[in-house]
Design an enzyme around this catalytic site. Structure first.
Site, PDB file in Angstrom:
ATOM      1  N   LYS A 122      43.377  25.026  22.927  1.00 34.16           N
ATOM      2  CA  LYS A 122      42.999  23.609  22.791  1.00 34.16           C
ATOM      3  C   LYS A 122      43.308  22.965  24.255  1.00 34.16           C
ATOM      4  CE  LYS A 122      45.043  24.470  18.498  1.00 34.16           C
ATOM      5  NZ  LYS A 122      44.072  24.993  17.867  1.00 34.16           N
ATOM      6  N   ASP A 146      37.632  18.884  37.508  1.00 37.62           N
ATOM      7  CA  ASP A 146      37.609  19.096  38.822  1.00 37.62           C
ATOM      8  C   ASP A 146      38.806  20.099  39.177  1.00 37.62           C
ATOM      9  OD1 ASP A 146      35.429  17.722  39.058  1.00 37.62           O
ATOM     10  OD2 ASP A 146      36.596  15.885  39.191  1.00 37.62           O
ATOM     11  N   LYS A 185      52.994  21.091  18.064  1.00 35.04           N
ATOM     12  CA  LYS A 185      53.726  22.200  18.308  1.00 35.04           C
ATOM     13  C   LYS A 185      54.648  21.894  19.576  1.00 35.04           C
ATOM     14  CE  LYS A 185      50.041  24.149  16.092  1.00 35.04           C
ATOM     15  NZ  LYS A 185      48.598  23.679  15.979  1.00 35.04           N
ATOM     16  N   HIS A 210      42.043  30.275  19.484  1.00 41.28           N
ATOM     17  CA  HIS A 210      42.966  29.068  18.979  1.00 41.28           C
ATOM     18  C   HIS A 210      43.302  28.285  20.101  1.00 41.28           C
ATOM     19  CE1 HIS A 210      46.492  27.461  16.512  1.00 41.28           C
ATOM     20  NE2 HIS A 210      45.600  27.662  15.485  1.00 41.28           N
ATOM     21  N   HIS A 226      50.388  18.644  12.914  1.00 38.37           N
ATOM     22  CA  HIS A 226      49.858  19.526  13.516  1.00 38.37           C
ATOM     23  C   HIS A 226      50.363  20.230  14.784  1.00 38.37           C
ATOM     24  CE1 HIS A 226      46.074  22.267  15.230  1.00 38.37           C
ATOM     25  NE2 HIS A 226      46.336  22.695  14.015  1.00 38.37           N
ATOM     26  N   ASP A 228      68.094  21.113  24.832  1.00 35.63           N
ATOM     27  CA  ASP A 228      68.938  20.495  25.633  1.00 35.63           C
ATOM     28  C   ASP A 228      68.391  19.062  26.500  1.00 35.63           C
ATOM     29  OD1 ASP A 228      71.045  21.962  24.584  1.00 35.63           O
ATOM     30  OD2 ASP A 228      71.178  23.391  26.499  1.00 35.63           O
TER      31      ASP A 228
END
Length: 419
Positions: free
Chosen positions: A315, A320, A136, A313, A134, A141
């Site tokens: 996450k 603080d 991404k 979508h 899952h 380089d």
């Protein structure tokens, strides 16, 4: 034409001395830029790929054959043809609908295409639902890296319509890229060479940096070996340290009791705790599951917003004035107990403020506030059911042989493509 798409297994260590069990510590002196939605993310990552001179490492859960997927395909093919080493790791479930011709075009150009746990449909239904790749991540380089929740699909662009997703990723430059590069290489099954700027950590570092300097970044990840709870523990630890505010924006919110309790405890001691949940989810069950927990949180002062403009979508979270996290991990049983995930933790005041301003705009302009009931009804029942559901989801795959609790192994996967 036959193409070989490797079947990769990131659930188990590679050959090199079981050294896949690595902890990545805090790195200072980084520059982190927030990229909101595909409008900011795709141009930035595509420009980096076009400028690549040596290597592109890419992991994604979803790649579609739409305008974004075809642009990515063209960029990767052009890079491989000019001599850039290109490794693309795809999830067998999220990318299960890719055509053989699409993959063949990449392979013929010299792109190393890998598929995590591919499986054909049974009676028209996909069976490889659990333990998904899952993450991404893109590293170019070994100098610039991108990590977050945005897949390579057109539904992350506003012109997709009402179902376009609201999401976040970050661009990282600086010493932390060495860790992201090492991790991406290791997870792709490629040979890992220790390089300057990376060192093996013998002791697991704290989720909270000892210094509060700017540009501190730490990679954390979840696997099904010895890093099963790292992301969840980072959330719990950060919330336990919270003194002023905590904002969590998460697409699929159904965490375990320990994390729920820490959210509640922070609100009880006076921390301004705000949750941004889905109001128009792409998966209705996600909304229903999250709402089972509302009464438990609202009664102790947690403020809950539901984002109603389009599917959320994201996450992301902040605590603080200087702690933030961005990544692929939802706060639900799939992400916290089954999937392969990766986040970055960030200690940087400017980035924290940028993320806070973005989420504050979202909550004020595009969300509805869930009112707290004077006498919450059935909250104990809901919490009990939620606790049972979470732990059933957490342990059931490992206890039943017919669910995918297996450890896939490296082996060639043959597919036919036609000119």
């Amino acid at each position: 034409m036959n193409i070989a798409v490797e079947h990769i297994a990131t659930d188990q260590p590679p050959d090199e001395a079981k050294a896949r069990d690595l902890d990545y510590g805090w790195q200072s002196g980084n520059q982190v830029q927030l990229l909101e939605n595909g409008e900011a993310y795709f141009p930035r990552v595509f420009d980096a790929m076009r400028a690549a001179q040596r290597e592109i490492l890419l992991e994604t859960f979803i790649l579609f054959e739409d305008k974004v997927g075809h642009e990515l395909q063209g960029i990767l093919i052009e890079a491989a043809q000019r001599g850039v080493k290109v490794v693309v790791s795809l999830d067998g479930f999220g990318c299960g609908e890719l055509s053989a011709a699409f993959l063949a075009a990449l392979a013929d150009a010299g792109v190393m295409v890998q598929m995590f746990d591919p499986a054909s449909k049974t009676l028209g239904i996909r069976t490889n639902w659990f333990r998904r790749l899952h993450r991404k991540i893109v590293v170019v380089d070994a100098e610039v890296a991108f990590i977050g929740g945005i897949n390579f699909s057109a539904d992350h662009l506003g012109d997709f319509g009402p179902e376009a997703k609201q999401d976040y990723s970050v661009q990282v430059t600086g010493p932390a890229v060495a860790d992201l590069h090492h991790f991406a290489l290791a997870q792709s099954g490629r040979q890992v060479r220790t390089r300057r700027g990376w060192r093996r950590r013998q002791q697991r570092p704290s989720p909270w940096a000892t210094d509060s300097g700017e540009g501190l970044v730490r990679l954390i990840y979840r696997d099904n070996l010895q890093h099963r709870d790292d992301i969840e523990e980072a959330y719990i630890y950060a919330l336990s340290k919270a003194k002023k505010r905590a904002v969590i924006a998460n697409a699929y919110f159904f965490p375990g009791y320990r994390l729920l309790r820490e959210i509640r405890n922070a609100a009880r001691r006076g921390v301004q705790v705000q949750l941004i949940m889905q109001g128009q989810p792409d998966v209705l069950l996600a909304k229903l599951a999250a709402r089972m927990l509302y009464d438990y949180l609202l009664k102790d002062g947690v403020v809950i917003h539901e984002y109603c403009q389009r599917p959320l979508h994201g996450k992301v979270a902040l605590v603080d004035d200087d702690w933030s996290t961005v990544g692929s991990s939802n706060l639900d049983p799939l992400s916290l107990a089954l999937n392969l995930e990766a986040n970055v933790l960030i200690r940087d005041r400017a980035f924290n403020q940028q993320l806070y301003d973005s989420l504050e705009t979202l909550s004020k302009n595009h969300c509805q506030v869930i009112p707290a009931k004077q006498k919450p009804r059935l909250w104990l029942w809901r919490l009990t059911v939620g606790f049972l559901v979470f732990h059933v989801m957490r342990h059931f795959p490992a206890l039943t042989g017919w669910l995918p609790a297996h450890k896939p192994r490296l082996k060639p996967f043959e597919s036919q493509a036609h000119d």
